[in-house]
Write an enzyme that holds these catalytic residues in place. Structure first.
Site: not given
Length: 485
Positions: A74, A149, A173
């Protein structure tokens, strides 16, 4: 090959049925053909360099389980060789001088980095539509959001673009995108995974974790990801453990707490049906369902949206255009440069949260909002401890609905916030929680959109959660299903 688990790929690498280089090339090819916008930064030469090093390590006989396995990070974890943007214009061309501890741990294990994954800007969002680099599409239905997210992290696993990905969870998330993309993700206990080199959103909530196809894969990744780190003041020092040690323990006698607050009016019927069917499966595996109450659940949203923005407004004050990152071109003086840089560099949602955070920390409002929120946070944690006197783990839905359409809630931030109602309290309490796929929605549109089951444990009970998830995955095949190519 791309459908195999980490464990299966590891066996093929160790027996030299495939090389790390061939594996990396295979996934790079799949990534190149994908239109999901899951990856932000890719450097094939660098990836193949790491793969060649992994092949040498395997040949020399000192390889571990993860050596040669591809992984994608990420874009919240900073990396020395890839850009680290946090999905923001503010850091569009930023390259870190060091690797995050999590990245370092996986590098030491011999994993091969495929690239950096798209996410909501500074991890603020529930749909991955807040990224400066554009939204990520859900591989099951490209008109739907993947969740956020960590939308890129979940979508890349679901589309089989990588066998492993890292993600972060501040209020859901990891769990929410894992649920909406039909994959497996775990948020460890707060303090388990080092936050050093993880671009901060809300420091008392942020926690890194893995997303993969199966609970077993998540356990293998956690074995490398979890470590004590002196560079992170919130890192917890505990004896090293093997998170896969209890995977095969039977569930006979397991007590599963079912919070009545998680099955109220806001829960869509198709999600409830899939979750209740999963609970029925657990009863067949020998578990007992226990009715419990988490009375402060509805207070988790206002509490979170005071604490998280307050911490974000403080953390994001470092992005001022002086030392690194974006700087406005036209300005008259220093003050004007600060204003224009932040106005132009941050997206709408990030600015909204900075404003809210600055407001609740301001003189005259601090006691009324921030202090109150911290008190409620403590009460939420106490609710869970009360519940754990009655049960071993807690289960319920991850999200109140399946994934919604791209753009559907773009103009309604509160509707986006409500998508996290079932995940926020776990984060506020600092507890471990995970999401495993347990079915699909209903109706013409929702029938191809996945549903996730949430499993919450007490502090440091990750091995227990993985055991509970693994046993379900041995009895069902939801985790094996994949979207059409």
């Amino acid at each position: 090959m791309h459908t195999k688990t980490i464990k299966e790929l590891s066996a093929l690498l160790q027996t030299k049925k495939i090389s790390a280089t061939e594996l990396a090339q295979l996934f790079l090819k799949r990534m190149g053909a994908s239109d999901l916008n899951a990856f932000l930064h890719v450097d094939e030469a660098l990836t193949l360099q790491q793969a060649a090093a992994a092949d040498q390590r395997i040949a020399s006989g000192n390889a571990g389980v993860l050596t040669g396995i591809p992984i994608a990070h990420k874009d919240i974890f900073v990396t020395r060789n890839w850009r680290s943007t946090a999905g923001s214009k503010m850091l569009e061309n930023y390259v870190s001088p060091f690797d995050a501890t999590v990245v370092e741990n996986f590098n030491q294990a011999g994993m091969v980095t495929l690239g950096k994954l798209n996410c909501d800007e500074f991890a603020m969002g529930s749909s991955n539509e807040n990224s400066y680099f554009g939204a990520v599409k859900n591989p099951w239905d490209k008109t739907a959001i993947p969740g956020g997210s960590s939308g890129g992290s979940a979508a890349a696993i679901a589309a089989r673009l990588t066998p492993a990905s890292t993600a972060t969870d501040t209020g859901g998330s990891i769990r929410q995108p894992a649920a909406l993309c039909g994959v497996t993700g775990i948020k460890p206990t707060y303090g388990r995974v080092s936050r050093f080199g993880m671009i901060a959103f809300a420091s008392s909530l942020d926690q890194g974790g893995p997303i993969a196809k199966t609970a077993e894969d998540c356990g293998l990744l956690l074995n490398a990801m979890v470590s004590f780190d002196e560079r992170d003041s919130t890192s917890v020092e505990r004896d090293k453990e093997d998170f896969t040690r209890d995977l095969n323990a039977p569930l006979e006698g397991l007590k599963i707490g079912i919070p009545r607050e998680y099955f109220g009016a806001g829960l869509s019927a198709d999600v409830e049906q899939a979750v209740r069917a999963a609970l029925g499966e657990y009863e067949k595996l020998g578990a007992t369902l226990v009715d419990i109450s988490l009375p402060k659940t509805e207070l988790s949203i206002p509490t979170y949206y005071v604490i998280a923005p307050a911490e974000a407004s403080s953390n994001l004050s470092r992005f001022d255009g002086v030392r690194y990152g974006f700087r406005a071109k036209d300005y008259t003086d220093l003050s004007d440069m600060y204003c224009k840089t932040r106005a132009e560099g941050f997206g709408e949602e990030v600015k909204r949260r900075i404003l809210v955070g600055a407001y609740v920390l301001s003189h005259g409002y601090y006691d009324a909002y921030y202090l109150q929120a911290q008190k409620i946070r403590r009460l939420i944690a106490q609710d869970f401890q009360q519940a754990f006197t009655l049960c071993d783990v807690i289960m319920g839905p991850v999200a109140p609905s399946v994934a919604w359409d791209l753009g559907d809630k773009a103009d309604d931030p509160v509707a986006n916030y409500l998508a996290d109602i079932f995940t926020l309290s776990t984060s506020l309490a600092g507890l471990p929680g995970m999401s495993i796929p347990c079915g699909f929605g209903q109706g013409e549109k929702n029938a191809k959109r996945p549903v996730g089951l949430q499993i919450i444990g007490n502090y440091f009970a990750e091995a227990k959660l993985l055991n509970v998830a693994h046993q379900y995955q041995q009895a069902t095949d939801w985790h094996l299903r994949q979207p059409a190519e």
